[in-house]
Design an enzyme around this catalytic site. Structure first.
Site, PDB file in Angstrom:
ATOM      1  N   CYS A 111       0.820  -1.220   0.000  1.00 31.10           N
ATOM      2  CA  CYS A 111       0.000   0.000   0.000  1.00 31.10           C
ATOM      3  C   CYS A 111       0.853   1.270   0.000  1.00 31.10           C
ATOM      4  O   CYS A 111       0.326   2.365  -0.192  1.00 31.10           O
ATOM      5  CB  CYS A 111      -0.941  -0.006   1.193  1.00 31.10           C
ATOM      6  N   HIS A 252      -3.348   6.885   2.187  1.00 31.61           N
ATOM      7  CA  HIS A 252      -3.803   5.561   1.761  1.00 31.61           C
ATOM      8  C   HIS A 252      -5.190   5.301   2.350  1.00 31.61           C
ATOM      9  O   HIS A 252      -5.413   5.491   3.556  1.00 31.61           O
ATOM     10  CB  HIS A 252      -2.799   4.506   2.219  1.00 31.61           C
ATOM     11  N   ASN A 282     -10.230  -0.603   0.121  1.00 30.55           N
ATOM     12  CA  ASN A 282      -8.779  -0.456   0.121  1.00 30.55           C
ATOM     13  C   ASN A 282      -8.226  -1.044  -1.183  1.00 30.55           C
ATOM     14  O   ASN A 282      -8.263  -2.252  -1.379  1.00 30.55           O
ATOM     15  CB  ASN A 282      -8.235  -1.213   1.345  1.00 30.55           C
TER      16      ASN A 282
HETATM   17  O1  UT7 Z   1      -3.810  -1.476   3.508  1.00 29.85           O
HETATM   18  C1  UT7 Z   1      -2.936  -1.956   4.443  1.00 29.85           C
HETATM   19  C2  UT7 Z   1      -3.165  -1.361   5.751  1.00 29.85           C
HETATM   20  N1  UT7 Z   1      -4.282  -1.985   6.405  1.00 29.85           N
HETATM   21  C3  UT7 Z   1      -4.920  -1.352   7.366  1.00 29.85           C
HETATM   22  O2  UT7 Z   1      -4.612  -0.213   7.640  1.00 29.85           O
HETATM   23  C4  UT7 Z   1      -5.990  -2.055   8.151  1.00 29.85           C
HETATM   24  C5  UT7 Z   1      -5.904  -1.643   9.598  1.00 29.85           C
HETATM   25  N2  UT7 Z   1      -6.901  -2.275  10.451  1.00 29.85           N
HETATM   26  C6  UT7 Z   1      -8.221  -1.954  10.394  1.00 29.85           C
HETATM   27  O3  UT7 Z   1      -8.648  -1.158   9.568  1.00 29.85           O
HETATM   28  C7  UT7 Z   1      -9.143  -2.577  11.421  1.00 29.85           C
HETATM   29  O4  UT7 Z   1      -8.371  -3.189  12.411  1.00 29.85           O
HETATM   30  C8  UT7 Z   1     -10.144  -3.618  10.826  1.00 29.85           C
HETATM   31  C9  UT7 Z   1     -11.177  -2.896   9.975  1.00 29.85           C
HETATM   32  C10 UT7 Z   1      -9.391  -4.632   9.979  1.00 29.85           C
HETATM   33  C11 UT7 Z   1     -10.875  -4.324  11.960  1.00 29.85           C
HETATM   34  O5  UT7 Z   1     -11.539  -3.370  12.788  1.00 29.85           O
HETATM   35  P1  UT7 Z   1     -11.382  -3.425  14.386  1.00 29.85           P
HETATM   36  O6  UT7 Z   1     -12.249  -2.376  14.938  1.00 29.85           O
HETATM   37  O7  UT7 Z   1      -9.914  -3.352  14.693  1.00 29.85           O
HETATM   38  O8  UT7 Z   1     -12.001  -4.823  14.717  1.00 29.85           O
HETATM   39  P2  UT7 Z   1     -11.317  -5.999  15.527  1.00 29.85           P
HETATM   40  O9  UT7 Z   1     -10.278  -6.684  14.697  1.00 29.85           O
HETATM   41  O10 UT7 Z   1     -10.945  -5.512  16.879  1.00 29.85           O
HETATM   42  O11 UT7 Z   1     -12.539  -6.969  15.702  1.00 29.85           O
HETATM   43  C12 UT7 Z   1     -13.643  -6.635  16.546  1.00 29.85           C
HETATM   44  C13 UT7 Z   1     -14.655  -7.761  16.461  1.00 29.85           C
HETATM   45  C14 UT7 Z   1     -14.039  -9.139  16.605  1.00 29.85           C
HETATM   46  O12 UT7 Z   1     -14.947  -9.939  17.306  1.00 29.85           O
HETATM   47  P3  UT7 Z   1     -14.728 -10.244  18.871  1.00 29.85           P
HETATM   48  O13 UT7 Z   1     -13.384 -10.890  18.976  1.00 29.85           O
HETATM   49  O14 UT7 Z   1     -14.783  -8.898  19.528  1.00 29.85           O
HETATM   50  O15 UT7 Z   1     -15.876 -11.123  19.197  1.00 29.85           O
HETATM   51  C15 UT7 Z   1     -13.930  -9.632  15.197  1.00 29.85           C
HETATM   52  O16 UT7 Z   1     -13.954 -11.040  15.090  1.00 29.85           O
HETATM   53  O17 UT7 Z   1     -15.246  -7.738  15.156  1.00 29.85           O
HETATM   54  C16 UT7 Z   1     -15.155  -9.036  14.569  1.00 29.85           C
HETATM   55  N3  UT7 Z   1     -15.061  -8.891  13.122  1.00 29.85           N
HETATM   56  C17 UT7 Z   1     -16.160  -8.766  12.338  1.00 29.85           C
HETATM   57  N4  UT7 Z   1     -17.473  -8.748  12.642  1.00 29.85           N
HETATM   58  C18 UT7 Z   1     -18.321  -8.593  11.610  1.00 29.85           C
HETATM   59  C19 UT7 Z   1     -13.965  -8.848  12.345  1.00 29.85           C
HETATM   60  N5  UT7 Z   1     -14.315  -8.702  11.052  1.00 29.85           N
HETATM   61  C20 UT7 Z   1     -15.668  -8.648  11.028  1.00 29.85           C
HETATM   62  C21 UT7 Z   1     -16.624  -8.516  10.002  1.00 29.85           C
HETATM   63  N6  UT7 Z   1     -17.919  -8.480  10.336  1.00 29.85           N
HETATM   64  N7  UT7 Z   1     -16.268  -8.393   8.702  1.00 29.85           N
END
Ligand code: UT7
Length: 325
Positions: A111, A252, A282
């Site tokens: 990215c 990005h 993205n």
């Molecule tokens: O391009 C390269 C650079 N990439 C990035 O910059 C990505 C950076 N990271 C992010 O944008 C975020 O971390 C994500 C969008 C990937 C995830 O968001 P988050 O607020 O950090 O969620 P999380 O990983 O803390 O997950 C929270 C909950 C979890 O469930 P539990 O463990 O709390 O029960 C996940 O399993 O959300 C769950 N979860 C989902 N739920 C519904 C993860 N993905 C999904 C989904 N739908 N698609």
């Protein structure tokens, strides 16, 4: 010799997928995706659309906007992590657009790829080695996703963005800073996982095979929110430009919440952040040139304005460029 951005162009596949369409496939919701990422839909390339074709469309758009012929280009730099050919797709792009007088090579920096490619192009212009350089950021991440992994499959889309860079007394690129921290590599990977070893004498020779993208979202999120404001500040400080003098920030497009957190850390109004990830998700190396092209076409960016571009992602890599438009 000044480095001038002569024009921009972009391209996305026609086919797009709304958040709701994921609800039947995986355990997710339109609400979760929108509120956690800011994404509403993403464009996906069907098998008939190669990475090279997408890159060529963006490149041709940028060439027409600059009133240049493909044969006016001396160098093509293609930033991609998803080439059609592991040996690089820049030569395929050269053939596709008929830029027969050019040298062409790929840059892989995920990215951050477009930022690294634009900085590389600037070096070749400044040394007087090349007059007109085509810089393309293009990715088809959809081909490297595990479509049952809800933590990644909802995030990515396919696309391409391009700029033509030329020599000029007017200098567009005021300064830059690029960074890498390989210690954090495991947070975001698309690993070669060799299989089907074949015996050759006493040794096993594995056959190359790439896995799907894996990401520790939380760690990458924290990294981006910490490092990106810092690299932007360092870059501006080196140029004696204050943060308030910057008209637009084109970062990005990974997550709206990341962009909001960075705006807050930089103490700038969110209205200065150009965002389009609700439409495209993205798009990796394409995201910055795609957003730049849209901002130019919609007349947001005006001549003489100061713009910060900043990329971050796998490697982990990150960097910023300060432009005078
Ligand atoms: O391009 C390269 C650079 N990439 C990035 O910059 C990505 C950076 N990271 C992010 O944008 C975020 O971390 C994500 C969008 C990937 C995830 O968001 P988050 O607020 O950090 O969620 P999380 O990983 O803390 O997950 C929270 C909950 C979890 O469930 P539990 O463990 O709390 O029960 C996940 O399993 O959300 C769950 N979860 C989902 N739920 C519904 C993860 N993905 C999904 C989904 N739908 N698609």
């Amino acid at each position: 010799m000044g480095v001038h951005i002569l024009s921009t162009g972009s391209s996305v596949p026609n086919f797009s997928v709304e958040n709701k369409q994921f609800e039947d496939m995986i355990e997710t919701s339109d609400y979760w995706i929108l509120t956690r990422t800011g994404i509403k839909k993403r464009h996906l390339a069907p098998s008939s659309t190669s990475l090279t074709k997408l890159a060529a469309e963006a490149a041709n758009n940028a060439l027409s906007a600059a009133n240049l012929k493909p044969t006016d280009i001396n160098l093509i730099i293609l930033a991609t992590s998803t080439p059609d050919d592991l040996f690089g797709s820049a030569s395929q792009l050269q053939a596709e657009i008929g830029a027969t007088a050019s040298v062409a090579f790929d840059i892989t920096a995920a990215c951050s790829g477009f930022i690294v490619a634009l900085v590389t192009a600037a070096q070749f212009i400044q040394t007087g080695s090349y007059d007109n350089i085509l810089v393309v950021g293009a990715d088809t991440m959809s081909r490297w996703i595990n479509w049952s992994d809800r933590t990644t499959c909802i995030l990515f889309g396919d696309g391409a963005g391009a700029v033509v860079v030329g020599q000029s007394l007017k200098n567009s690129i005021l300064g830059f800073k690029l960074c890498t921290d390989g210690q954090l590599n495991s947070h975001l990977q698309l690993m070669n996982t060799p299989k089907n070893n074949q015996k050759f004498g006493f040794i096993d020779i594995p056959h190359g095979n790439y896995n799907s993208i894996t990401m520790n979202g939380k760690e990458v999120y924290k990294f981006a929110v910490f490092q990106v404001p810092m690299v932007i500040r360092q870059c501006l400080d080196n140029l004696n430009i204050s943060i308030d003098e910057v008209d637009w920030f084109i970062l990005h497009q990974a997550n709206t919440r990341i962009l909001e957190a960075i705006a807050s850390r930089l103490s700038i109004p969110f209205s200065k952040m150009i965002t389009n990830l609700e439409h495209y998700g993205n798009t990796s190396a394409a995201s910055i040139p795609l957003a730049l092209d849209e901002a130019i076409k919609s007349n947001k960016i005006k001549p003489g304005q100061t713009i910060v571009l900043s990329g971050f992602g796998a490697g982990l890599t990150w960097g910023a460029i300060v432009l005078k438009w």
